[in-house]
Design a protein around this motif. Structure first.
Motif, PDB file in Angstrom:
ATOM      1  N   LYS A 165       0.724  -1.176   0.059  1.00 50.47           N
ATOM      2  CA  LYS A 165      -0.115   0.028   0.109  1.00 50.47           C
ATOM      3  C   LYS A 165       0.918   1.263   0.123  1.00 50.47           C
ATOM      4  CE  LYS A 165      -3.790   2.252   2.545  1.00 50.47           C
ATOM      5  NZ  LYS A 165      -4.283   2.095   3.734  1.00 50.47           N
ATOM      6  N   ARG A 166       1.928   1.119   0.723  1.00 52.65           N
ATOM      7  CA  ARG A 166       2.911   2.612   0.829  1.00 52.65           C
ATOM      8  C   ARG A 166       3.515   2.390  -0.363  1.00 52.65           C
ATOM      9  NH1 ARG A 166       5.624   1.471   6.877  1.00 52.65           N
ATOM     10  NH2 ARG A 166       3.778   2.202   8.141  1.00 52.65           N
ATOM     11  N   GLN A 176       2.537   1.862  -3.272  1.00 46.71           N
ATOM     12  CA  GLN A 176       1.520   2.282  -4.268  1.00 46.71           C
ATOM     13  C   GLN A 176       1.346   3.813  -4.334  1.00 46.71           C
ATOM     14  OE1 GLN A 176      -1.927  -0.048  -4.230  1.00 46.71           O
ATOM     15  NE2 GLN A 176      -2.822   0.770  -6.163  1.00 46.71           N
ATOM     16  N   HIS A 177       1.074   4.017  -3.091  1.00 49.77           N
ATOM     17  CA  HIS A 177       1.106   5.563  -2.652  1.00 49.77           C
ATOM     18  C   HIS A 177       2.088   6.336  -3.064  1.00 49.77           C
ATOM     19  CE1 HIS A 177      -1.076   8.472   0.356  1.00 49.77           C
ATOM     20  NE2 HIS A 177      -0.693   9.206  -0.665  1.00 49.77           N
ATOM     21  N   GLU A 203       2.332   6.851  -6.692  1.00 48.56           N
ATOM     22  CA  GLU A 203       1.681   8.094  -7.129  1.00 48.56           C
ATOM     23  C   GLU A 203       1.901   9.546  -6.870  1.00 48.56           C
ATOM     24  OE1 GLU A 203      -2.530   7.223  -5.412  1.00 48.56           O
ATOM     25  OE2 GLU A 203      -2.693   5.327  -6.372  1.00 48.56           O
ATOM     26  N   VAL A 216       3.054  10.089   2.734  1.00 50.88           N
ATOM     27  CA  VAL A 216       2.472   8.821   2.773  1.00 50.88           C
ATOM     28  C   VAL A 216       2.096   8.495   4.145  1.00 50.88           C
ATOM     29  CG1 VAL A 216       2.827   6.282   2.375  1.00 50.88           C
ATOM     30  CG2 VAL A 216       3.306   7.787   0.726  1.00 50.88           C
ATOM     31  N   GLU A 226      -0.501  10.478   5.686  1.00 52.44           N
ATOM     32  CA  GLU A 226      -1.884  10.257   5.379  1.00 52.44           C
ATOM     33  C   GLU A 226      -2.327   9.034   5.774  1.00 52.44           C
ATOM     34  OE1 GLU A 226      -2.235  10.738   0.780  1.00 52.44           O
ATOM     35  OE2 GLU A 226      -1.435  12.783   1.046  1.00 52.44           O
ATOM     36  N   GLU A 227      -1.170   8.027   6.009  1.00 52.23           N
ATOM     37  CA  GLU A 227      -1.548   6.858   6.382  1.00 52.23           C
ATOM     38  C   GLU A 227      -1.964   6.864   8.038  1.00 52.23           C
ATOM     39  OE1 GLU A 227       1.539   3.336   7.956  1.00 52.23           O
ATOM     40  OE2 GLU A 227       1.330   3.637   5.465  1.00 52.23           O
TER      41      GLU A 227
END
Length: 187
Positions: A139-140, A142-143, A146, A179, A182-183
């Motif tokens: 997930k990290r 991927q973010h 982006e 990241v 926001e997490e």
């Protein structure tokens, strides 16, 4: 928006989407089994005008990108975030599903490969940042992909792209901080 370089895409629908967004010429690979003739056209395009590889943010798209990068070094790369490439009905992923604005944004943030790179961010730093190994790593990454506009990657690909595209330590750590922030906000 006029693009000087020739954009390499996977198929006709991608060409239509690109030409809706910008004034550009394309070369279509017609799938991941890229013919020798297509490789030669890409080599010629790179010599004459430059090439931007703009493939789908999925496994076949990454395979095409890797094949072209190995056979035609020194190309530029545009990346589309996965969420921007998902079909309206949720079935399918690709450049052809992206909005005009998302395509333009990806083409504004093109990365150029460098063949002579120095290690800015070590593999150990990626592990320590929780980007390799651990339940949140995927997930990290991927973010992070982006935010940095380098696409989704596995751990080894992330390490290589950070080096090849010469992402500085400052840029990397600023994106990582975003990241993690926001997490934390999501929890």
């Amino acid at each position: 928006m006029k693009i000087k370089e020739i954009i390499v895409v996977e198929g006709k629908d991608d060409t239509v989407a690109i030409q809706r967004a910008v004034d550009a010429d394309t070369i279509e690979t017609n799938g991941s089994a890229i013919s020798e003739e297509t490789i030669e056209r890409i080599k010629l395009a790179k010599e004459k005008r430059g090439v931007i590889i703009f493939t789908d943010p999925d496994f076949p798209g990454e395979k095409i990108r890797k094949t072209i990068t190995e056979r035609v070094p020194g190309c530029k790369h545009a990346f589309l975030p996965r969420k921007a490439a998902i079909a309206k009905n949720g079935k399918g992923i690709g450049v052809e599903h992206a909005s005009v604005e998302d395509i333009r944004q990806a083409l504004k943030n093109v990365y150029e490969e460098t063949t002579e790179w120095k290690e800015e961010i070590t593999f150990d730093e990626l592990v320590a940042a929780g980007l390799i190994g651990g339940e949140l790593a995927k997930k990290r990454r991927q973010h992070l992909g982006e935010i940095l506009k380098i696409g989704y990657t596995n751990g080894k690909q992330l390490y290589k792209r950070l080096q090849v595209f010469q992402i500085s330590k400052e840029t990397f750590y600023a994106a990582l901080e975003q990241v993690l922030q926001e997490e934390a906000n999501d929890e």
